[in-house]
Design a protein around this motif. Structure first.
Motif, PDB file in Angstrom:
ATOM      1  N   LYS A   7       0.429   7.349   4.705  1.00  0.00           N
ATOM      2  CA  LYS A   7       0.076   6.163   3.821  1.00  0.00           C
ATOM      3  C   LYS A   7       0.285   5.880   2.464  1.00  0.00           C
ATOM      4  N   ILE A   8       0.833   6.812   2.201  1.00  0.00           N
ATOM      5  CA  ILE A   8       1.805   6.879   0.512  1.00  0.00           C
ATOM      6  C   ILE A   8       2.791   6.278   0.493  1.00  0.00           C
ATOM      7  N   GLU A  11       2.775   2.641   2.193  1.00  0.00           N
ATOM      8  CA  GLU A  11       2.463   1.088   1.601  1.00  0.00           C
ATOM      9  C   GLU A  11       2.242   1.523  -0.294  1.00  0.00           C
ATOM     10  N   ALA A  12       2.168   2.676  -0.398  1.00  0.00           N
ATOM     11  CA  ALA A  12       2.599   2.704  -2.110  1.00  0.00           C
ATOM     12  C   ALA A  12       3.356   2.735  -2.911  1.00  0.00           C
ATOM     13  N   LEU A  20       1.094   5.149  -9.944  1.00  0.00           N
ATOM     14  CA  LEU A  20       0.806   5.209  -8.296  1.00  0.00           C
ATOM     15  C   LEU A  20       0.542   3.834  -7.815  1.00  0.00           C
ATOM     16  N   LYS A  21       1.222   2.959  -7.624  1.00  0.00           N
ATOM     17  CA  LYS A  21      -0.152   2.133  -7.450  1.00  0.00           C
ATOM     18  C   LYS A  21      -0.632   2.097  -5.816  1.00  0.00           C
ATOM     19  N   VAL A  22      -2.423   2.135  -5.353  1.00  0.00           N
ATOM     20  CA  VAL A  22      -2.283   2.306  -4.017  1.00  0.00           C
ATOM     21  C   VAL A  22      -3.209   0.818  -3.965  1.00  0.00           C
ATOM     22  N   SER A  24      -3.404  -1.387  -1.619  1.00  0.00           N
ATOM     23  CA  SER A  24      -3.287  -1.474  -0.542  1.00  0.00           C
ATOM     24  C   SER A  24      -4.171  -1.128   0.316  1.00  0.00           C
ATOM     25  N   LEU A  26      -6.481   2.049  -1.000  1.00  0.00           N
ATOM     26  CA  LEU A  26      -7.275   3.161  -1.955  1.00  0.00           C
ATOM     27  C   LEU A  26      -8.419   2.116  -3.170  1.00  0.00           C
ATOM     28  N   ASN A  27      -7.525   1.433  -3.830  1.00  0.00           N
ATOM     29  CA  ASN A  27      -7.804   1.311  -5.559  1.00  0.00           C
ATOM     30  C   ASN A  27      -8.146  -0.562  -5.293  1.00  0.00           C
ATOM     31  N   ASP A 125     -10.367   9.196  -6.995  1.00  0.00           N
ATOM     32  CA  ASP A 125      -8.794   9.285  -6.417  1.00  0.00           C
ATOM     33  C   ASP A 125      -7.903   9.187  -6.619  1.00  0.00           C
ATOM     34  N   ILE A 154      -4.996  11.896  -4.529  1.00  0.00           N
ATOM     35  CA  ILE A 154      -3.781  12.036  -5.127  1.00  0.00           C
ATOM     36  C   ILE A 154      -3.704  12.802  -6.412  1.00  0.00           C
TER      37      ILE A 154
END
Ligand code: 5GP
Length: 191
Positions: A7-8, A11-12, A20-22, A24, A26-27, A125, A154
């Motif tokens: 997934k990272i 999509e990250a 790290l922007k997640v 889509s 997780l956040n 997270d 993560i």
């Protein structure tokens, strides 16, 4: 956990400052299939220990902690971020330096929900420099609760927080661990 790593990769996005922007999965938006897999993995890792409560911090830890709490059939408590430094005596309180905002904030948890009877699994997270986890460990210590370990979605190992928390003797289990990341992409830890 292979699904989290994939997934990272899919999509990250990597932002300046080692963030790290997640959003889509997780956040902000949450992928329910991945969330269920994360909960099962946390149960596999800590199900045999004496955990009777999960402790996390608002807001991004709550979904992961709630899913893990459902899988492990234990209650979930989240520490609240508090604006003022004046807090009443009904709470345990500690100060945390924010990795993403660069300032200190106060987190509190009611004395009603964390006690010396508790064997706590701490969930969050991200693990970057370790300040959020050390704050949660401090709250557990104030309550006289035991800390069975830490599960993070993560860990960014290059930011040193994992070493810090492990060196204090705590078991820290990342579901995905990033050894390094740059504009070319992400490299996962060799486990
Ligand atoms: P630490 O306290 O370990 O330095 O940072 C952990 C906290 O900062 C987590 O609760 C998380 O909210 C936030 N954080 C740290 N690194 C990242 C990141 O790369 N991406 C996002 N979205 N949040 C992060």
């Amino acid at each position: 956990m292979r699904q989290m790593e994939q997934k990272i990769l899919d999509e990250a996005t990597i932002l300046d400052g080692g963030v790290l922007k997640v959003g889509s999965f997780l956040n902000q938006q949450i992928d329910p299939v991945l969330l269920g897999q994360m909960a099962e993995e946390i149960k596999r890792l800590f199900g045999a220990s004496e955990v009777n409560k999960i402790l996390t911090i608002e807001s991004s830890g709550i979904a992961i902690a709630a899913a893990a709490g459902m899988a492990m059939n234990v209650p979930v408590v989240f520490a609240k971020k508090h604006r003022s430094s004046n807090v009443d005596g009904d709470v345990y309180s500690t100060s945390v330096h924010s990795f993403t905002h660069g300032e200190d904030y106060r987190v509190v948890v009611s004395r009603d929900y964390l006690t010396s009877e508790d064997r706590v699994l701490i969930v969050d997270d991200f693990l970057a420099k370790g300040n959020a986890l050390l704050g949660l460990i401090d709250l557990a210590d104030q309550a006289g609760a035991g800390v069975e370990g830490v599960a993070v979605a993560i860990e960014k190992r290059f930011q040193g927080g994992g070493d810090r928390v492990r060196s204090l003797g705590y078991r820290v289990e990342p579901l995905a661990c990033i050894e390094s990341m740059d504009e070319k992409g992400v490299n996962f830890c060799s486990l």
